[in-house]
Design a protein around this motif. Structure first.
Motif, PDB file in Angstrom:
ATOM      1  N   GLY A 191      25.200  67.930  68.655  1.00 45.17           N
ATOM      2  CA  GLY A 191      25.088  66.483  68.522  1.00 45.17           C
ATOM      3  C   GLY A 191      25.828  65.743  69.619  1.00 45.17           C
ATOM      4  N   LEU A 192      27.000  66.242  70.000  1.00 43.22           N
ATOM      5  CA  LEU A 192      27.776  65.600  71.066  1.00 43.22           C
ATOM      6  C   LEU A 192      27.045  65.653  72.401  1.00 43.22           C
ATOM      7  N   LYS A 193      26.319  66.751  72.630  1.00 49.44           N
ATOM      8  CA  LYS A 193      25.584  66.886  73.887  1.00 49.44           C
ATOM      9  C   LYS A 193      24.444  65.872  73.990  1.00 49.44           C
ATOM     10  N   GLN A 194      23.993  65.346  72.853  1.00 48.49           N
ATOM     11  CA  GLN A 194      22.878  64.406  72.850  1.00 48.49           C
ATOM     12  C   GLN A 194      23.307  62.959  73.046  1.00 48.49           C
ATOM     13  N   ILE A 195      24.607  62.705  73.021  1.00 44.89           N
ATOM     14  CA  ILE A 195      25.085  61.335  73.207  1.00 44.89           C
ATOM     15  C   ILE A 195      25.030  60.981  74.685  1.00 44.89           C
ATOM     16  N   PRO A 196      24.327  59.923  75.080  1.00 45.23           N
ATOM     17  CA  PRO A 196      24.227  59.555  76.500  1.00 45.23           C
ATOM     18  C   PRO A 196      25.599  59.238  77.086  1.00 45.23           C
ATOM     19  N   ASN A 197      25.879  59.811  78.238  1.00 41.48           N
ATOM     20  CA  ASN A 197      27.165  59.566  78.893  1.00 41.48           C
ATOM     21  C   ASN A 197      27.276  58.127  79.386  1.00 41.48           C
ATOM     22  N   ASP A 198      26.123  57.446  79.551  1.00 40.82           N
ATOM     23  CA  ASP A 198      26.141  56.053  80.009  1.00 40.82           C
ATOM     24  C   ASP A 198      26.904  55.160  79.037  1.00 40.82           C
ATOM     25  N   GLY A 209      39.300  52.432  75.349  1.00 41.95           N
ATOM     26  CA  GLY A 209      40.023  53.686  75.494  1.00 41.95           C
ATOM     27  C   GLY A 209      39.331  54.815  74.772  1.00 41.95           C
ATOM     28  N   LYS A 210      39.944  56.009  74.830  1.00 40.12           N
ATOM     29  CA  LYS A 210      39.356  57.190  74.213  1.00 40.12           C
ATOM     30  C   LYS A 210      39.235  57.035  72.694  1.00 40.12           C
ATOM     31  N   VAL A 211      40.245  56.468  72.065  1.00 35.45           N
ATOM     32  CA  VAL A 211      40.218  56.303  70.608  1.00 35.45           C
ATOM     33  C   VAL A 211      39.116  55.328  70.201  1.00 35.45           C
ATOM     34  N   THR A 212      39.024  54.217  70.932  1.00 39.90           N
ATOM     35  CA  THR A 212      37.980  53.232  70.637  1.00 39.90           C
ATOM     36  C   THR A 212      36.592  53.826  70.845  1.00 39.90           C
ATOM     37  N   GLN A 213      36.430  54.602  71.917  1.00 38.39           N
ATOM     38  CA  GLN A 213      35.146  55.243  72.172  1.00 38.39           C
ATOM     39  C   GLN A 213      34.775  56.220  71.061  1.00 38.39           C
ATOM     40  N   PHE A 214      35.780  56.916  70.549  1.00 41.97           N
ATOM     41  CA  PHE A 214      35.505  57.883  69.486  1.00 41.97           C
ATOM     42  C   PHE A 214      34.980  57.195  68.229  1.00 41.97           C
ATOM     43  N   PHE A 215      35.616  56.086  67.843  1.00 41.62           N
ATOM     44  CA  PHE A 215      35.226  55.417  66.596  1.00 41.62           C
ATOM     45  C   PHE A 215      34.030  54.488  66.765  1.00 41.62           C
ATOM     46  N   LYS A 216      33.835  53.950  67.973  1.00 37.83           N
ATOM     47  CA  LYS A 216      32.750  52.995  68.185  1.00 37.83           C
ATOM     48  C   LYS A 216      31.481  53.620  68.761  1.00 37.83           C
ATOM     49  N   ILE A 217      31.618  54.782  69.399  1.00 34.25           N
ATOM     50  CA  ILE A 217      30.452  55.418  70.009  1.00 34.25           C
ATOM     51  C   ILE A 217      30.183  56.792  69.402  1.00 34.25           C
ATOM     52  N   THR A 218      31.191  57.674  69.454  1.00 36.30           N
ATOM     53  CA  THR A 218      30.979  59.062  69.033  1.00 36.30           C
ATOM     54  C   THR A 218      30.592  59.159  67.561  1.00 36.30           C
ATOM     55  N   LEU A 219      31.387  58.554  66.693  1.00 34.61           N
ATOM     56  CA  LEU A 219      31.111  58.667  65.258  1.00 34.61           C
ATOM     57  C   LEU A 219      29.762  58.047  64.858  1.00 34.61           C
ATOM     58  N   PRO A 220      29.454  56.804  65.313  1.00 32.93           N
ATOM     59  CA  PRO A 220      28.132  56.257  64.950  1.00 32.93           C
ATOM     60  C   PRO A 220      26.974  57.097  65.482  1.00 32.93           C
ATOM     61  N   MET A 221      27.093  57.609  66.706  1.00 34.54           N
ATOM     62  CA  MET A 221      26.013  58.401  67.275  1.00 34.54           C
ATOM     63  C   MET A 221      25.897  59.770  66.603  1.00 34.54           C
ATOM     64  N   LEU A 222      27.019  60.241  66.053  1.00 33.11           N
ATOM     65  CA  LEU A 222      27.018  61.529  65.368  1.00 33.11           C
ATOM     66  C   LEU A 222      26.724  61.412  63.878  1.00 33.11           C
ATOM     67  N   SER A 223      26.521  60.214  63.372  1.00 36.72           N
ATOM     68  CA  SER A 223      26.377  60.028  61.931  1.00 36.72           C
ATOM     69  C   SER A 223      25.222  60.848  61.332  1.00 36.72           C
ATOM     70  N   PRO A 224      24.063  61.015  61.999  1.00 37.31           N
ATOM     71  CA  PRO A 224      23.043  61.897  61.413  1.00 37.31           C
ATOM     72  C   PRO A 224      23.514  63.347  61.317  1.00 37.31           C
ATOM     73  N   THR A 225      24.284  63.793  62.311  1.00 39.40           N
ATOM     74  CA  THR A 225      24.822  65.156  62.275  1.00 39.40           C
ATOM     75  C   THR A 225      25.863  65.293  61.177  1.00 39.40           C
ATOM     76  N   ILE A 226      26.707  64.270  61.024  1.00 37.37           N
ATOM     77  CA  ILE A 226      27.700  64.284  59.950  1.00 37.37           C
ATOM     78  C   ILE A 226      27.003  64.315  58.597  1.00 37.37           C
ATOM     79  N   TYR A 227      25.940  63.563  58.481  1.00 34.76           N
ATOM     80  CA  TYR A 227      25.156  63.530  57.238  1.00 34.76           C
ATOM     81  C   TYR A 227      24.610  64.916  56.904  1.00 34.76           C
TER      82      TYR A 227
END
Length: 312
Positions: A191-198, A209-227
């Motif tokens: 799932g992480l590999k599918q998140i656009p680096n852009d 920052g890294k923490v903000t990116q994790f909660f604002k980008i990584t987690l929402p984009m990974l939500s189907p995988t988390i599900y």
């Protein structure tokens, strides 16, 4: 070759293609799976449903008793104890396993030399984690004279028998399944590999920052995988059997007497196969209800890129 022969050959090929494009060809292709499903899954399920309405001991022919097994289940104190223990196990093990898998997946997603070897070593425990040998080893590690207490003794700390203590026995089983996070980790990596680096580059320009990116980008984009991992984790946790059987056998004081172990004891220790079949169908309903709750609530927290980032 004459024109008539060429036309005949073309028609023959077309006829063969049409035959393989028919639904019959599809059924032939899936026939091994279909046969296995009918014989090894559907038939045992139907038979189990029938047995749940009978008094069946494996040694005698089943005797139809209607809903009596389910009436006994509704007043069975041990049944409620096993359900309680199982729910505690599920509510603790599934989130901890997901968190561990996600954090390790984020670390392993980096492009570092030798990362493939690290991924293999970290995934390896999941290949052997469900085995009897690992359960025996786990019992020795957390026993009164186990390795944990051996290390603590060098620090002047007198440990307890973690698998024989009602307050800690279930915790050792939870720790074991958390240690087996490899399969969920691999899915998170995909799932992480599918998140656009852009997205990360644009947010960095905006000062995230890294923490903000994790909660604002990584987690929402990974939500189907988390599900997906959540649903699969819940289904697997409800069916946990081998560690409870080998390490504690439901003890001490029924503190690790999970549902699957209770079902096993009823079926093969007490030879109450009809009652155990009823327990199996109750477990199916419990799992279905639990996963349905996740499914219904997923529209509030699962995001799909194909829908413009909107909640499903």
């Amino acid at each position: 070759m004459e024109a008539s022969d060429s036309v005949a050959l073309t028609k023959s090929r077309t006829a063969r293609i049409k035959r393989w494009d028919s639904p019959v060809a599809g059924y032939i292709a899936i026939s091994p799976w279909l046969l296995g499903f009918l014989v090894l899954t559907l038939y045992p399920m139907v038979q189990s449903l029938y047995y749940s309405f009978t008094d069946f001991s494996l040694l005698e022919a089943p005797n139809w008793i209607g809903l009596r097994n389910y009436e006994k289940i509704s007043t069975d104190a041990t049944f409620y104890q096993s359900v309680k223990v199982t729910f505690i196990y599920v509510l603790c093990s599934v989130p901890l396993r997901l968190v561990a898998a996600l954090l390790i997946a984020v670390l392993l997603a980096k492009n570092v030399k030798g990362m493939s070897a690290y991924r293999t070593m970290i995934y390896f425990p999941s290949l052997i984690g469900g085995s009897i040998a690992v359960s025996i080893l786990w019992k020795n590690i957390f026993g009164k004279d186990g390795y944990i207490n051996y290390l603590l003794s060098h620090l002047g700390i007198e440990g307890t028998g973690y698998v024989t203590n009602p307050d800690t026995a279930l915790g050792t089983l939870i720790l074991l399944v958390v240690w087996q996070f490899g399969s969920a980790m691999v899915i998170f990596l995909a799932g992480l590999k599918q998140i656009p680096n852009d997205l990360y580059e644009a947010s960095s320009v905006d000062g995230a920052g890294k923490v903000t990116q994790f909660f604002k980008i990584t987690l929402p984009m990974l939500s189907p995988t988390i599900y997906f991992n959540t649903v699969m984790g819940i289904i697997g946790a409800f069916q946990m059997f081998t560690p409870a059987m080998i390490i504690t056998h439901g003890g001490p004081m029924n503190s690790t007497y999970v549902y699957a172990l209770y079902l096993y004891d009823r079926a093969f220790s007490q030879l109450q196969m009809g009652y155990a079949s009823g327990l199996a169908w109750v477990m199916l309903l419990i799992i279905a209800a639990s996963t349905s709750i996740i499914f219904v609530t997923s529209k509030y927290w699962v995001f799909y890129e194909s829908e413009g980032g909107r909640k499903r």
